[in-house]
Scaffold this active site. Structure first.
Site, short mmCIF file in Angstrom:
data_model
loop_
_atom_site.label_atom_id
_atom_site.label_comp_id
_atom_site.label_asym_id
_atom_site.label_seq_id
_atom_site.Cartn_x
_atom_site.Cartn_y
_atom_site.Cartn_z
N ASN A 46 0.84 -1.18 0.00
CA ASN A 46 0.00 0.00 0.00
C ASN A 46 0.89 1.24 0.00
O ASN A 46 1.96 1.27 0.61
CB ASN A 46 -0.98 0.00 1.18
CG ASN A 46 -0.35 -0.05 2.54
OD1 ASN A 46 0.58 -0.83 2.78
ND2 ASN A 46 -0.86 0.74 3.47
N GLU A 48 0.34 5.22 0.70
CA GLU A 48 -0.59 6.24 1.15
C GLU A 48 -0.24 7.60 0.58
O GLU A 48 0.86 7.84 0.09
CB GLU A 48 -0.57 6.31 2.69
CG GLU A 48 -1.15 5.10 3.34
CD GLU A 48 -1.22 5.20 4.85
OE1 GLU A 48 -1.83 4.31 5.44
OE2 GLU A 48 -0.66 6.16 5.44
N CYS A 57 -3.89 0.52 -2.78
CA CYS A 57 -3.78 -0.70 -1.98
C CYS A 57 -2.71 -1.64 -2.53
O CYS A 57 -2.40 -1.63 -3.72
CB CYS A 57 -5.11 -1.43 -1.97
SG CYS A 57 -6.45 -0.49 -1.23
N GLU A 59 -2.89 -4.89 -2.97
CA GLU A 59 -3.41 -5.85 -3.93
C GLU A 59 -3.49 -5.25 -5.32
O GLU A 59 -3.08 -5.87 -6.30
CB GLU A 59 -4.81 -6.33 -3.49
CG GLU A 59 -4.84 -7.00 -2.14
CD GLU A 59 -5.13 -6.05 -0.99
OE1 GLU A 59 -5.76 -6.50 -0.02
OE2 GLU A 59 -4.73 -4.87 -1.04
N CYS A 91 -10.09 -4.83 0.42
CA CYS A 91 -11.21 -3.89 0.42
C CYS A 91 -12.10 -4.14 -0.79
O CYS A 91 -11.76 -4.94 -1.68
CB CYS A 91 -10.68 -2.45 0.43
SG CYS A 91 -9.99 -1.91 -1.15
N CYS A 94 -10.45 -3.49 -4.20
CA CYS A 94 -9.50 -4.56 -4.55
C CYS A 94 -10.24 -5.82 -4.98
O CYS A 94 -9.85 -6.49 -5.93
CB CYS A 94 -8.58 -4.87 -3.39
SG CYS A 94 -7.34 -3.57 -3.13
#
Length: 141
Positions: A46, A48, A57, A59, A91, A94
């Site tokens: 990830n 940010e 993310c 994934e 999430c 994803c």
């Protein structure tokens, strides 16, 4: 092993790459390891951003890296969230992206720091996948 896939090895890759995550705001690192059909393992973390909506993310970063390398067929995914004791699954965004490139039977493992693992499939994470449902019908709405 699941269908000759070493999920322990794949998850170890996810754990190791999670250390490289850029998570200065949430302090919640995520690592993902994606097994390609040729045996290549592509990882992602990830990343940010202070504008939180621009965060990406692990994934999706792994999928994007694989696609940029010409990989389109995937056999398994592992996700590590070392800053959470409990397992944290992908999430919704994803899950949508995973369903674009993986069939419902693709195994997924995710776990937090306590090593309690969830072993599931893309189809269980995203059960009503319109992309694959539309392939099985002659009527498009």
């Amino acid at each position: 092993m699941i269908n000759n896939i070493n999920m322990d090895k794949l998850f170890l890759e996810a754990q190791n790459i999670a250390k490289m995550a850029y998570a200065p705001y949430s302090k919640f690192r995520v690592g993902a390891a994606l097994l390609c059909d040729d045996g290549t393992i592509i990882t992602g973390v990830n990343v940010e951003n202070r504008s939180f909506g621009l965060t990406t993310c692990a994934e999706r970063n792994a999928v994007s890296a694989a696609i940029s390398m010409g990989k389109r067929q995937f056999l398994a995914l592992a996700v590590s969230t070392p800053d959470s004791e409990d397992p944290v699954g992908p999430c919704g965004a994803c899950r949508q992206v995973l369903s674009e490139f993986m069939g419902p039977d693709i195994p997924v493992r995710f776990a937090g720091s306590n090593q309690n693992q969830v072993n599931t499939t893309v189809g269980t994470l995203y059960p009503l996948d319109s992309l694959h449902e539309l392939r099985h019908t002659s009527v498009l709405y």
